[in-house]
Design a protein around this motif. Structure first.
Motif, short mmCIF file in Angstrom:
data_model
loop_
_atom_site.label_atom_id
_atom_site.label_comp_id
_atom_site.label_asym_id
_atom_site.label_seq_id
_atom_site.Cartn_x
_atom_site.Cartn_y
_atom_site.Cartn_z
N GLN A 36 0.28 7.84 -9.27
CA GLN A 36 1.22 5.79 -8.37
C GLN A 36 0.62 4.66 -10.05
N SER A 37 1.21 5.84 -11.74
CA SER A 37 1.58 4.82 -12.54
C SER A 37 2.70 4.94 -13.48
N VAL A 38 3.71 4.31 -12.98
CA VAL A 38 4.62 4.80 -14.01
C VAL A 38 4.96 3.67 -15.11
N ASN A 46 5.86 6.57 5.03
CA ASN A 46 5.67 5.60 5.47
C ASN A 46 7.34 4.36 5.00
N TYR A 47 7.73 3.15 5.70
CA TYR A 47 8.65 2.60 5.41
C TYR A 47 7.67 1.49 4.79
N ILE A 48 8.11 0.94 3.65
CA ILE A 48 7.67 -0.34 3.05
C ILE A 48 8.78 -1.22 3.27
N ASP A 49 8.58 -1.84 3.70
CA ASP A 49 9.45 -3.35 4.05
C ASP A 49 9.71 -3.99 2.12
N GLU A 50 10.80 -4.78 2.77
CA GLU A 50 10.94 -4.84 0.64
C GLU A 50 9.96 -6.85 0.12
N GLY A 51 9.78 -6.50 -1.04
CA GLY A 51 8.61 -6.57 -1.83
C GLY A 51 7.02 -6.61 -1.01
N ALA A 52 6.30 -5.32 -0.14
CA ALA A 52 5.51 -5.23 -0.20
C ALA A 52 5.71 -3.29 -1.61
N PRO A 53 4.44 -2.67 -2.02
CA PRO A 53 4.18 -2.16 -2.49
C PRO A 53 4.74 -0.97 -2.44
N LEU A 54 6.05 0.33 -2.73
CA LEU A 54 5.86 1.35 -2.63
C LEU A 54 5.19 2.81 -2.68
N SER A 55 4.52 3.43 -1.82
CA SER A 55 3.50 4.91 -1.73
C SER A 55 4.69 5.58 -1.99
N LEU A 56 4.73 6.00 -3.26
CA LEU A 56 5.09 7.36 -3.11
C LEU A 56 4.68 8.33 -3.15
N ILE A 57 3.14 8.49 -3.54
CA ILE A 57 2.02 9.90 -3.27
C ILE A 57 1.56 9.91 -1.85
#
Length: 461
Positions: free
Chosen positions: A157-159, A442-453
């Protein structure tokens, strides 16, 4: 070392005698390639470390041979190993390393394995990113290490360190020189699309998924099908509709998409109608499939994007509206916190420049005044931008044509994209073994961090 093997002093002397690339190519490479691997894996007792006797810049080809085995033998990172790895990736001679592309891949894999085994995959990212740039003959060249770096970035989770590499469009695909294969191309663009989606750069995500889907194919790859699913959702997020795929997309891929991506096509059809009711119905209907594919979070983000798009449509009709009226017009009037959500959406749209408006709370509930775009787009700066984009599009078209031919000549392309046995990167080549349940569970609302993993399938990654 076996009795018949040359001594370390002999090996080091041979290495140091190769003072230019011609000597490395004609003399040193055949010599080292004929040595037993145990020579490079052995630790000389009572003698200096061969890596200390070699210069990672001047003796990159040989240094790599020793460093690969040092990483493979390590059960964790110590300061000495990290120092040698860093010295090598920051100073190695790309021309020498390109003579040993498979060793370079083995080094990258060993580095990632040590990092992941110690649950510190992030440690491998920066060295790999620097190493790729050293290894490339040009900034747009695809190497075997590209998909491995992208995968590691997702796992960690580091891009940050891969973004400069992703931003250089692949325009140099030379399998004969780099030993890349068809799957390298697909996986790099699939993972790259996921990284851009992670950053909410949906425009670039769409481009990356499109490159994976439209790659030449005689048989549809499972990677291409999963890329198409994310292509549909990111296209809706960015453009409000699914952009047409290139006309040259393989017929086998088209047929498989029609069969396996029905739920995505139905959702996109409903979405383009901009009807909240129809979209919610289709979303609930397709929810089990989206959840299975780990794409439900992206699908729910599409709902938020729809609200933004509907607000933009209102700016073409109204000059002033109350937040309550906007909430009702975009279909959130029945929600208890609908007005608060809508105000938050509008504030973020104003901040990002998506709409030009002001919000006043002099009236109960708040009023929104929509303004004209201050930039009339009739100046020389705009014209220069348009001309630059036209030139870029022309150049990309020429590069894509050449790249298309290069991809078609890749190893495994004509053999069902390599369906027998593992490839050089360790990925299972039988696509039936893929577990494609990846994405945004998981749905992440706009502005929140998005976890891909979270929920990623280890067997596919």
């Amino acid at each position: 070392m076996a009795p018949s093997d040359p001594s370390f002093d002999e090996i080091i002397s041979k290495i140091q005698a190769a003072t230019d690339i011609a000597a490395v190519t004609k003399t040193l490479a055949p010599y080292l390639n004929n040595l037993n691997d145990t020579v490079f894996a052995a630790q000389p007792s009572g003698q200096a470390d061969p890596l200390d006797a070699l210069d990672p810049a001047a003796h990159s080809f040989a240094y790599l041979h020793f460093l690969v085995h040092r990483c493979k033998a390590s059960h964790g990172f110590d300061h000495a190993l990290l120092t040698k790895v860093w010295a090598f990736v920051t100073s190695c001679d790309g021309e020498q390393v390109r003579l040993a592309s498979h060793k370079a891949m083995s080094f990258a894999e060993a580095l990632v394995k040590v990092a992941t085994d110690t649950r510190q995959p992030i440690i491998a990212i920066k060295p790999l990113a620097i190493f790729i740039q050293r290894l490339q003959a040009s900034p747009g060249q695809l190497t075997m290490i590209h998909p491995l770096l992208a995968k590691t970035c997702l796992l960690a989770q580091s891009v940050k360190d891969i973004i400069p590499i992703l931003n250089n469009d692949i325009s140099d695909v030379k399998p004969q020189q780099t030993h890349i294969n068809y799957k390298d191309f697909l996986l790099y663009h699939y993972y790259g699309g996921m990284i851009y989606a992670f950053l909410k750069n949906f425009e670039r995500a769409v481009e990356f998924f499109k490159l994976a889907v439209s790659a030449p194919a005689e048989v549809a790859s499972a990677i291409q099908i999963e890329a198409h699913k994310k292509y549909v959702l990111t296209s809706l997020l960015q453009y409000g509709r699914v952009l047409p795929l290139p006309k040259y997309i393989a017929s086998a891929v088209q047929r498989t998409i029609k069969v396996q991506c029905v739920a995505y096509a139905d959702f996109a059809t409903a979405y383009e109608k901009k009807s909240n009711g129809a979209i919610r119905t289709e979303l609930e209907k397709a929810k089990p499939i989206f959840v299975r594919d780990k794409n439900f979070g992206l699908a729910k983000q599409c709902m938020e994007a729809l609200h933004r798009r509907n607000i933009q449509d209102l700016t073409r009709t109204y000059l002033t509206l109350s937040i309550e009226n906007i909430t009702s017009l975009i279909g959130l009037g029945s929600e208890p916190d609908g007005a608060r959500r809508v105000e938050g959406i509008i504030v973020r749209m104003i901040e990002s420049g998506a709409v030009f408006a002001t919000i006043s709370h002099e009236h109960a509930g708040g009023m929104v005044s929509f303004l004209d775009d201050p930039n009339q787009h009739n100046n020389t700066i705009t014209m220069d931008m348009i001309n630059a984009q036209i030139q870029k599009a022309t150049a990309i078209t020429a590069k894509l044509s050449a790249m298309d031919q290069a991809i078609s000549s890749m190893p495994a392309f004509f053999n069902k994209q390599g369906s027998h046995g593992p490839d050089h990167s360790g990925y299972p080549m039988d696509e039936s073994e893929y577990s494609m349940h990846m994405g945004y569970d998981n749905y992440i609302d706009e502005g929140a961090p998005l976890s891909l993993i979270e929920h990623f399938s280890e067997s596919f990654l």
